[in-house]
Design a protein around this motif. Structure first.
Motif, PDB file in Angstrom:
ATOM      1  N   LYS A  83       0.784  -1.106   0.054  1.00 34.44           N
ATOM      2  CA  LYS A  83      -0.188  -0.025   0.085  1.00 34.44           C
ATOM      3  C   LYS A  83       0.905   1.299   0.165  1.00 34.44           C
ATOM      4  O   LYS A  83       2.117   1.201   0.570  1.00 34.44           O
ATOM      5  CB  LYS A  83      -0.796   0.000   1.241  1.00 34.44           C
ATOM      6  CG  LYS A  83      -1.944  -0.928   1.438  1.00 34.44           C
ATOM      7  CD  LYS A  83      -2.806  -0.665   2.563  1.00 34.44           C
ATOM      8  CE  LYS A  83      -3.841  -1.774   2.755  1.00 34.44           C
ATOM      9  NZ  LYS A  83      -4.800  -1.290   3.551  1.00 34.44           N
ATOM     10  N   LYS A  84       0.157   2.213  -0.837  1.00 35.33           N
ATOM     11  CA  LYS A  84       0.914   3.640  -0.476  1.00 35.33           C
ATOM     12  C   LYS A  84       0.319   4.576   0.546  1.00 35.33           C
ATOM     13  O   LYS A  84      -0.885   4.561   0.485  1.00 35.33           O
ATOM     14  CB  LYS A  84       1.098   4.180  -1.914  1.00 35.33           C
ATOM     15  CG  LYS A  84       1.938   3.583  -2.908  1.00 35.33           C
ATOM     16  CD  LYS A  84       2.048   4.243  -3.894  1.00 35.33           C
ATOM     17  CE  LYS A  84       3.101   3.583  -4.843  1.00 35.33           C
ATOM     18  NZ  LYS A  84       3.085   4.220  -6.291  1.00 35.33           N
ATOM     19  N   VAL A  85       1.102   5.507   1.217  1.00 35.49           N
ATOM     20  CA  VAL A  85       0.184   6.652   2.045  1.00 35.49           C
ATOM     21  C   VAL A  85       0.287   7.705   0.975  1.00 35.49           C
ATOM     22  O   VAL A  85       1.334   8.370   0.470  1.00 35.49           O
ATOM     23  CB  VAL A  85       1.138   6.928   3.199  1.00 35.49           C
ATOM     24  CG1 VAL A  85       0.690   8.183   3.647  1.00 35.49           C
ATOM     25  CG2 VAL A  85       1.261   5.675   3.953  1.00 35.49           C
ATOM     26  N   SER A 139     -10.047   4.291  -4.542  1.00 39.55           N
ATOM     27  CA  SER A 139      -8.405   3.623  -4.678  1.00 39.55           C
ATOM     28  C   SER A 139      -7.927   3.573  -3.121  1.00 39.55           C
ATOM     29  O   SER A 139      -6.712   3.066  -3.196  1.00 39.55           O
ATOM     30  CB  SER A 139      -7.705   4.510  -5.494  1.00 39.55           C
ATOM     31  OG  SER A 139      -7.298   5.857  -4.827  1.00 39.55           O
ATOM     32  N   VAL A 140      -8.738   3.920  -2.323  1.00 37.22           N
ATOM     33  CA  VAL A 140      -7.983   3.797  -0.760  1.00 37.22           C
ATOM     34  C   VAL A 140      -9.137   2.808   0.061  1.00 37.22           C
ATOM     35  O   VAL A 140     -10.326   3.167  -0.211  1.00 37.22           O
ATOM     36  CB  VAL A 140      -7.648   5.049  -0.313  1.00 37.22           C
ATOM     37  CG1 VAL A 140      -7.134   5.939  -0.827  1.00 37.22           C
ATOM     38  CG2 VAL A 140      -9.250   5.994   0.031  1.00 37.22           C
ATOM     39  N   ASP A 141      -8.550   2.452   1.107  1.00 39.51           N
ATOM     40  CA  ASP A 141      -9.442   1.226   1.952  1.00 39.51           C
ATOM     41  C   ASP A 141      -9.188   2.008   3.204  1.00 39.51           C
ATOM     42  O   ASP A 141      -9.724   1.207   4.347  1.00 39.51           O
ATOM     43  CB  ASP A 141      -9.310  -0.062   1.832  1.00 39.51           C
ATOM     44  CG  ASP A 141      -7.949  -0.600   2.101  1.00 39.51           C
ATOM     45  OD1 ASP A 141      -7.147   0.218   2.585  1.00 39.51           O
ATOM     46  OD2 ASP A 141      -7.713  -1.786   1.668  1.00 39.51           O
ATOM     47  N   THR A 142      -8.121   2.573   3.514  1.00 40.92           N
ATOM     48  CA  THR A 142      -7.943   3.288   4.896  1.00 40.92           C
ATOM     49  C   THR A 142      -7.619   4.711   4.842  1.00 40.92           C
ATOM     50  O   THR A 142      -7.212   5.259   3.942  1.00 40.92           O
ATOM     51  CB  THR A 142      -6.380   2.639   5.190  1.00 40.92           C
ATOM     52  OG1 THR A 142      -6.480   1.054   5.206  1.00 40.92           O
ATOM     53  CG2 THR A 142      -5.975   2.856   6.728  1.00 40.92           C
ATOM     54  N   ILE A 143      -7.862   5.384   6.149  1.00 46.20           N
ATOM     55  CA  ILE A 143      -7.600   6.627   6.305  1.00 46.20           C
ATOM     56  C   ILE A 143      -6.953   6.904   7.373  1.00 46.20           C
ATOM     57  O   ILE A 143      -7.246   6.466   8.800  1.00 46.20           O
ATOM     58  CB  ILE A 143      -9.011   7.588   6.386  1.00 46.20           C
ATOM     59  CG1 ILE A 143      -9.791   7.265   5.160  1.00 46.20           C
ATOM     60  CG2 ILE A 143      -8.739   9.045   6.524  1.00 46.20           C
ATOM     61  CD1 ILE A 143     -11.096   7.951   5.137  1.00 46.20           C
ATOM     62  N   HIS A 160     -16.771   7.073   5.498  1.00 48.55           N
ATOM     63  CA  HIS A 160     -17.029   6.075   6.732  1.00 48.55           C
ATOM     64  C   HIS A 160     -16.751   4.812   6.507  1.00 48.55           C
ATOM     65  O   HIS A 160     -16.676   3.969   7.621  1.00 48.55           O
ATOM     66  CB  HIS A 160     -18.263   6.865   7.491  1.00 48.55           C
ATOM     67  CG  HIS A 160     -18.249   8.095   7.845  1.00 48.55           C
ATOM     68  ND1 HIS A 160     -17.406   8.651   8.412  1.00 48.55           N
ATOM     69  CD2 HIS A 160     -19.249   9.045   7.888  1.00 48.55           C
ATOM     70  CE1 HIS A 160     -17.521   9.955   8.647  1.00 48.55           C
ATOM     71  NE2 HIS A 160     -18.717  10.218   8.375  1.00 48.55           N
ATOM     72  N   ALA A 161     -16.908   4.403   5.242  1.00 47.01           N
ATOM     73  CA  ALA A 161     -16.866   2.773   5.176  1.00 47.01           C
ATOM     74  C   ALA A 161     -15.411   2.316   5.336  1.00 47.01           C
ATOM     75  O   ALA A 161     -15.131   1.117   5.264  1.00 47.01           O
ATOM     76  CB  ALA A 161     -17.483   2.378   3.946  1.00 47.01           C
ATOM     77  N   LYS A 162     -14.463   3.200   5.281  1.00 52.96           N
ATOM     78  CA  LYS A 162     -12.931   3.131   5.323  1.00 52.96           C
ATOM     79  C   LYS A 162     -12.537   2.634   6.562  1.00 52.96           C
ATOM     80  O   LYS A 162     -13.166   3.166   7.687  1.00 52.96           O
ATOM     81  CB  LYS A 162     -12.155   4.122   4.687  1.00 52.96           C
ATOM     82  CG  LYS A 162     -12.655   4.806   3.530  1.00 52.96           C
ATOM     83  CD  LYS A 162     -12.644   3.986   2.328  1.00 52.96           C
ATOM     84  CE  LYS A 162     -13.010   4.558   1.076  1.00 52.96           C
ATOM     85  NZ  LYS A 162     -13.030   3.759  -0.132  1.00 52.96           N
ATOM     86  N   GLU A 163     -11.406   1.661   6.878  1.00 52.06           N
ATOM     87  CA  GLU A 163     -10.760   1.693   8.168  1.00 52.06           C
ATOM     88  C   GLU A 163     -10.156   3.150   8.531  1.00 52.06           C
ATOM     89  O   GLU A 163      -9.446   3.720   7.731  1.00 52.06           O
ATOM     90  CB  GLU A 163      -9.679   0.544   7.911  1.00 52.06           C
ATOM     91  CG  GLU A 163      -9.232   0.077   9.112  1.00 52.06           C
ATOM     92  CD  GLU A 163      -8.317  -1.183   9.103  1.00 52.06           C
ATOM     93  OE1 GLU A 163      -8.003  -1.699  10.457  1.00 52.06           O
ATOM     94  OE2 GLU A 163      -8.129  -1.641   8.082  1.00 52.06           O
ATOM     95  N   LYS A 164     -10.014   3.049   9.814  1.00 48.20           N
ATOM     96  CA  LYS A 164      -9.673   4.451  10.311  1.00 48.20           C
ATOM     97  C   LYS A 164      -8.639   4.272  11.271  1.00 48.20           C
ATOM     98  O   LYS A 164      -8.553   3.455  12.102  1.00 48.20           O
ATOM     99  CB  LYS A 164     -10.696   5.334  10.706  1.00 48.20           C
ATOM    100  CG  LYS A 164     -11.795   5.578   9.712  1.00 48.20           C
ATOM    101  CD  LYS A 164     -12.777   6.462  10.353  1.00 48.20           C
ATOM    102  CE  LYS A 164     -14.094   6.537   9.309  1.00 48.20           C
ATOM    103  NZ  LYS A 164     -15.321   7.348  10.097  1.00 48.20           N
ATOM    104  N   SER A 187      -2.598  -6.462   3.023  1.00 48.37           N
ATOM    105  CA  SER A 187      -3.343  -6.338   1.690  1.00 48.37           C
ATOM    106  C   SER A 187      -4.525  -5.240   1.530  1.00 48.37           C
ATOM    107  O   SER A 187      -5.005  -5.031   2.377  1.00 48.37           O
ATOM    108  CB  SER A 187      -3.918  -7.866   1.255  1.00 48.37           C
ATOM    109  OG  SER A 187      -4.727  -8.321   2.220  1.00 48.37           O
ATOM    110  N   GLY A 188      -4.418  -4.990   0.310  1.00 47.71           N
ATOM    111  CA  GLY A 188      -5.676  -3.953   0.172  1.00 47.71           C
ATOM    112  C   GLY A 188      -5.262  -2.817  -0.739  1.00 47.71           C
ATOM    113  O   GLY A 188      -4.253  -2.974  -1.638  1.00 47.71           O
ATOM    114  N   LYS A 189      -6.024  -1.806  -0.459  1.00 44.57           N
ATOM    115  CA  LYS A 189      -5.835  -0.733  -1.310  1.00 44.57           C
ATOM    116  C   LYS A 189      -4.933   0.389  -0.689  1.00 44.57           C
ATOM    117  O   LYS A 189      -4.488  -0.028   0.448  1.00 44.57           O
ATOM    118  CB  LYS A 189      -7.052   0.101  -1.747  1.00 44.57           C
ATOM    119  CG  LYS A 189      -8.301  -0.869  -2.426  1.00 44.57           C
ATOM    120  CD  LYS A 189      -9.537  -0.100  -2.748  1.00 44.57           C
ATOM    121  CE  LYS A 189     -10.528  -0.963  -3.621  1.00 44.57           C
ATOM    122  NZ  LYS A 189     -11.760  -0.614  -3.683  1.00 44.57           N
TER     123      LYS A 189
END
Length: 181
Positions: free
Chosen positions: A2-4, A40-44, A75-79, A110-112
């Protein structure tokens, strides 16, 4: 891996918010494809102040469907919240130590990609620790004269390589960079 990604609006004179924290100058054009970025992201990654303000924000019932949909997607993203506080929160994981190690562990999952949302203090920390993989800076056609600068108290130069430029109908210019390694 993943990229930040630091995805951020900035004024022409380099501020990410006005002197009183205002961001009312930010433009959201439909041609910016913010939904595409969100997909394109799954995490914030949030700082605590930004999380307390926006991490669980709900638009009022008079908001249009596009705004409601945007916040539902966010709000559906992992935080993850970076804070000196060690709070329990059902909607986020709080991180208060070993920032570099924990960020690198999350990047290995794994993931976005990961959206570095901010605020200013967290962005400054990520810049200093060299944890940002992509700078996605949207320069807005306004000068504030003062406020909170994006690049504050740099300890050393950051050399960047331009990957792409996007120009939007509002006059916003998005610059996408990666750090020179």
């Amino acid at each position: 891996m993943k990229k930040v990604i630091l995805d951020l609006a900035v004024t022409l004179d380099g501020f990410i918010e006005g002197p009183n924290g205002e961001t009312d100058w930010c433009i959201m054009d439909d041609d910016m494809d913010f939904d595409g970025f969100l997909s394109s992201v799954d995490t914030i990654f949030y700082g605590r102040v930004s999380y307390d303000m926006w991490g669980n924000y709900q638009p009022d019932e008079n908001a249009n469907q596009d705004e409601k949909s945007l916040w539902k997607t966010v709000h559906a993203k992992e935080k993850f919240v970076f804070s000196n506080q060690n709070r329990k929160d059902d909607n986020a994981t709080f991180i208060n130590s070993e920032i570099s190690n924990k960020v690198n562990e999350i990047k290995q999952q794994s993931g976005k990609d990961i959206w570095l949302y901010g605020g200013a203090s967290l962005i400054k920390t990520f810049i200093q620790l060299k944890l940002i993989d992509t700078y996605r800076i949207s320069v807005h056609p306004i000068a504030l004269g003062n406020g909170k600068p994006l690049f504050e108290d740099l300890q050393e130069r950051i050399e960047l390589k331009l990957l792409k430029t996007n120009v939007f109908k509002s006059g916003v210019v998005q610059l996408i960079y990666e750090p020179n390694k």
